[in-house]
Scaffold this motif. Structure first.
Motif, PDB file in Angstrom:
ATOM      1  N   MET A 107      36.157  71.660  81.409  1.00  0.00           N
ATOM      2  CA  MET A 107      35.051  72.356  82.084  1.00  0.00           C
ATOM      3  C   MET A 107      33.992  72.650  81.037  1.00  0.00           C
ATOM      4  N   ILE A 108      32.751  72.274  81.324  1.00  0.00           N
ATOM      5  CA  ILE A 108      31.633  72.483  80.402  1.00  0.00           C
ATOM      6  C   ILE A 108      30.697  73.497  81.047  1.00  0.00           C
ATOM      7  N   LEU A 109      30.412  74.570  80.334  1.00  0.00           N
ATOM      8  CA  LEU A 109      29.624  75.656  80.902  1.00  0.00           C
ATOM      9  C   LEU A 109      28.398  75.946  80.041  1.00  0.00           C
ATOM     10  N   GLY A 110      27.208  75.817  80.671  1.00  0.00           N
ATOM     11  CA  GLY A 110      25.957  76.183  80.011  1.00  0.00           C
ATOM     12  C   GLY A 110      25.428  77.487  80.571  1.00  0.00           C
ATOM     13  N   ASP A 111      24.122  77.729  80.373  1.00  0.00           N
ATOM     14  CA  ASP A 111      23.555  79.004  80.813  1.00  0.00           C
ATOM     15  C   ASP A 111      22.897  78.908  82.190  1.00  0.00           C
ATOM     16  N   LEU A 185      37.822  74.718  77.927  1.00  0.00           N
ATOM     17  CA  LEU A 185      36.502  75.174  78.373  1.00  0.00           C
ATOM     18  C   LEU A 185      35.528  74.998  77.215  1.00  0.00           C
ATOM     19  N   LEU A 186      34.518  74.158  77.382  1.00  0.00           N
ATOM     20  CA  LEU A 186      33.507  73.939  76.351  1.00  0.00           C
ATOM     21  C   LEU A 186      32.290  74.781  76.687  1.00  0.00           C
ATOM     22  N   LEU A 187      31.986  75.761  75.844  1.00  0.00           N
ATOM     23  CA  LEU A 187      30.882  76.685  76.074  1.00  0.00           C
ATOM     24  C   LEU A 187      29.657  76.214  75.298  1.00  0.00           C
ATOM     25  N   LEU A 188      28.565  76.003  76.013  1.00  0.00           N
ATOM     26  CA  LEU A 188      27.345  75.470  75.411  1.00  0.00           C
ATOM     27  C   LEU A 188      26.330  76.586  75.186  1.00  0.00           C
ATOM     28  N   GLY A 189      26.085  76.935  73.938  1.00  0.00           N
ATOM     29  CA  GLY A 189      25.018  77.870  73.618  1.00  0.00           C
ATOM     30  C   GLY A 189      25.440  79.326  73.616  1.00  0.00           C
ATOM     31  N   LYS A 190      24.525  80.141  73.148  1.00  0.00           N
ATOM     32  CA  LYS A 190      24.790  81.550  72.896  1.00  0.00           C
ATOM     33  C   LYS A 190      25.184  82.314  74.148  1.00  0.00           C
ATOM     34  N   GLU A 191      24.474  82.092  75.256  1.00  0.00           N
ATOM     35  CA  GLU A 191      24.715  82.891  76.449  1.00  0.00           C
ATOM     36  C   GLU A 191      26.101  82.631  77.031  1.00  0.00           C
ATOM     37  N   ALA A 192      26.521  81.377  77.068  1.00  0.00           N
ATOM     38  CA  ALA A 192      27.856  81.061  77.568  1.00  0.00           C
ATOM     39  C   ALA A 192      28.923  81.682  76.673  1.00  0.00           C
ATOM     40  N   MET A 193      28.705  81.658  75.363  1.00  0.00           N
ATOM     41  CA  MET A 193      29.665  82.276  74.443  1.00  0.00           C
ATOM     42  C   MET A 193      29.728  83.776  74.650  1.00  0.00           C
ATOM     43  N   LEU A 198      32.470  85.888  72.842  1.00  0.00           N
ATOM     44  CA  LEU A 198      32.440  85.184  71.566  1.00  0.00           C
ATOM     45  C   LEU A 198      31.099  85.401  70.873  1.00  0.00           C
ATOM     46  N   ASP A 199      31.146  85.505  69.553  1.00  0.00           N
ATOM     47  CA  ASP A 199      29.930  85.739  68.776  1.00  0.00           C
ATOM     48  C   ASP A 199      29.274  84.421  68.401  1.00  0.00           C
ATOM     49  N   TRP A 200      27.951  84.424  68.442  1.00  0.00           N
ATOM     50  CA  TRP A 200      27.164  83.270  68.015  1.00  0.00           C
ATOM     51  C   TRP A 200      26.656  83.514  66.597  1.00  0.00           C
ATOM     52  N   PRO A 201      26.779  82.548  65.667  1.00  0.00           N
ATOM     53  CA  PRO A 201      27.423  81.241  65.832  1.00  0.00           C
ATOM     54  C   PRO A 201      28.835  81.208  65.269  1.00  0.00           C
ATOM     55  N   GLY A 202      29.383  82.379  64.927  1.00  0.00           N
ATOM     56  CA  GLY A 202      30.693  82.413  64.280  1.00  0.00           C
ATOM     57  C   GLY A 202      31.831  81.862  65.113  1.00  0.00           C
ATOM     58  N   ALA A 203      31.635  81.767  66.426  1.00  0.00           N
ATOM     59  CA  ALA A 203      32.698  81.258  67.295  1.00  0.00           C
ATOM     60  C   ALA A 203      32.924  79.766  67.116  1.00  0.00           C
ATOM     61  N   ARG A 204      31.948  79.073  66.590  1.00  0.00           N
ATOM     62  CA  ARG A 204      32.064  77.630  66.415  1.00  0.00           C
ATOM     63  C   ARG A 204      33.183  77.290  65.420  1.00  0.00           C
ATOM     64  N   GLY A 205      33.806  76.148  65.651  1.00  0.00           N
ATOM     65  CA  GLY A 205      34.805  75.668  64.704  1.00  0.00           C
ATOM     66  C   GLY A 205      36.188  76.255  64.892  1.00  0.00           C
ATOM     67  N   ILE A 220      36.248  76.359  73.479  1.00  0.00           N
ATOM     68  CA  ILE A 220      35.598  75.874  72.262  1.00  0.00           C
ATOM     69  C   ILE A 220      34.105  76.099  72.429  1.00  0.00           C
ATOM     70  N   ALA A 221      33.484  76.674  71.433  1.00  0.00           N
ATOM     71  CA  ALA A 221      32.054  76.991  71.486  1.00  0.00           C
ATOM     72  C   ALA A 221      31.268  75.994  70.651  1.00  0.00           C
ATOM     73  N   THR A 222      30.132  75.584  71.170  1.00  0.00           N
ATOM     74  CA  THR A 222      29.271  74.671  70.418  1.00  0.00           C
ATOM     75  C   THR A 222      27.817  74.870  70.824  1.00  0.00           C
ATOM     76  N   PHE A 223      26.935  74.086  70.230  1.00  0.00           N
ATOM     77  CA  PHE A 223      25.511  74.178  70.523  1.00  0.00           C
ATOM     78  C   PHE A 223      25.201  73.632  71.917  1.00  0.00           C
ATOM     79  N   HIS A 224      24.190  74.207  72.535  1.00  0.00           N
ATOM     80  CA  HIS A 224      23.659  73.603  73.757  1.00  0.00           C
ATOM     81  C   HIS A 224      22.882  72.351  73.359  1.00  0.00           C
ATOM     82  N   PRO A 225      22.910  71.297  74.167  1.00  0.00           N
ATOM     83  CA  PRO A 225      22.133  70.099  73.817  1.00  0.00           C
ATOM     84  C   PRO A 225      20.653  70.378  73.556  1.00  0.00           C
ATOM     85  N   ARG A 226      20.093  71.435  74.130  1.00  0.00           N
ATOM     86  CA  ARG A 226      18.694  71.761  73.828  1.00  0.00           C
ATOM     87  C   ARG A 226      18.494  71.969  72.330  1.00  0.00           C
TER      88      ARG A 226
END
Length: 251
Positions: A107-111, A185-193, A198-205, A220-226
């Motif tokens: 599941m991929i979740l953006g804002d 669950l793949l979270l895209l960007g700060k708002e989804a995290m 989850l804290d941005w950007p420390g949640a990555r990795g 898993i947290a990562t950048f939004h494609p934007r």
């Protein structure tokens, strides 16, 4: 008289500049050094092109809002509820709801939808959509083999969301994940995290565990494609996050 004329002229200048009072309600120590703001930890390039929930009255909390009314009990009912303009009426009537395969394991979740998504009838349309499709291809997937959703099913004017609505959106997102029960669950960007604590950007990795009614989901947290359109150098970081996703899917 010259001194008086000069003083009156100065007062008129300050009046014209918008000063409407010469004193505060409380005494002020004008010689005291200005207060220093606490330093903010560096976070890398800000997702400045991303419509931010933090522009709302209150940013969404990691904790779901207290239940005010029952949420749909199935994904099919949730989809119909999401598409109904009477659901979150302050968001407007144009809805872009989840699509893809909920049984895919991802599941991929953006804002929220992009400006052109409502017309296109899909999340991640246009140039951003082409980049998103390449990201999926890099992990051997396409839109039919993931479940793509957004915290907010519509794009309100100015990207502003009232605090009460933001809290309800977070509650709905937690429920949505529980219904879909993805393996990852793949979270895209700060708002989804932020919505999942989850804290941005420390949640990555890192792998994170999301608790919900009925079980747990690895997030898993990562950048939004934007962000990648703005800072292509971040693609290497995204790929590291995607490798983490692939490793978890292979478990």
């Amino acid at each position: 008289m010259d001194d008086l004329a000069d003083a009156l002229g100065a007062l008129r200048w300050w009046r014209d500049a918008g000063v409407d009072t010469l004193v505060d309600d409380e005494p002020r120590d004008w010689l005291r050094p200005a207060a220093q703001l606490a330093p903010i930890a560096p976070t890398g390039p800000r997702e400045s092109v991303e419509p931010l929930f933090e522009t709302a009255d209150v940013a969404p909390s990691a904790a779901p809002a207290p239940a005010t009314e029952p949420l749909p009990a199935t994904l099919e009912a949730y989809a119909a509820w999401c598409a109904d303009p009477a659901t979150f009426p302050d968001l407007g009537p144009q809805r872009v709801c989840a699509a893809g395969d909920p049984a895919s394991g991802i599941m991929i979740l953006g804002d929220m939808p992009e400006p052109g998504d409502a017309d296109a009838g899909t999340l991640m349309s246009g140039e951003l959509g082409r980049l998103f499709d390449r990201i999926l291809a890099a992990i051997g997937r396409d839109r039919a083999s993931v479940y793509l959703a957004a915290l907010c099913p519509a794009r309100p004017a100015g990207g502003r969301i009232a605090s009460a609505t933001a809290a309800e959106l977070v509650r709905a997102a937690h429920h949505h994940v529980a219904l879909a029960a993805p393996k990852v669950l793949l979270l895209l960007g700060k708002e989804a995290m932020t919505a999942f604590g989850l804290d941005w950007p420390g949640a990555r990795g890192h792998l994170h565990e999301i608790n919900h009614i009925g079980g747990k989901t690895v997030a898993i947290a990562t950048f939004h494609p934007r962000m990648l359109l703005q800072s292509p150098a971040r693609k290497a970081d995204l790929w590291a996050d995607l490798r983490l996703l692939l490793q978890e899917l292979d478990r």
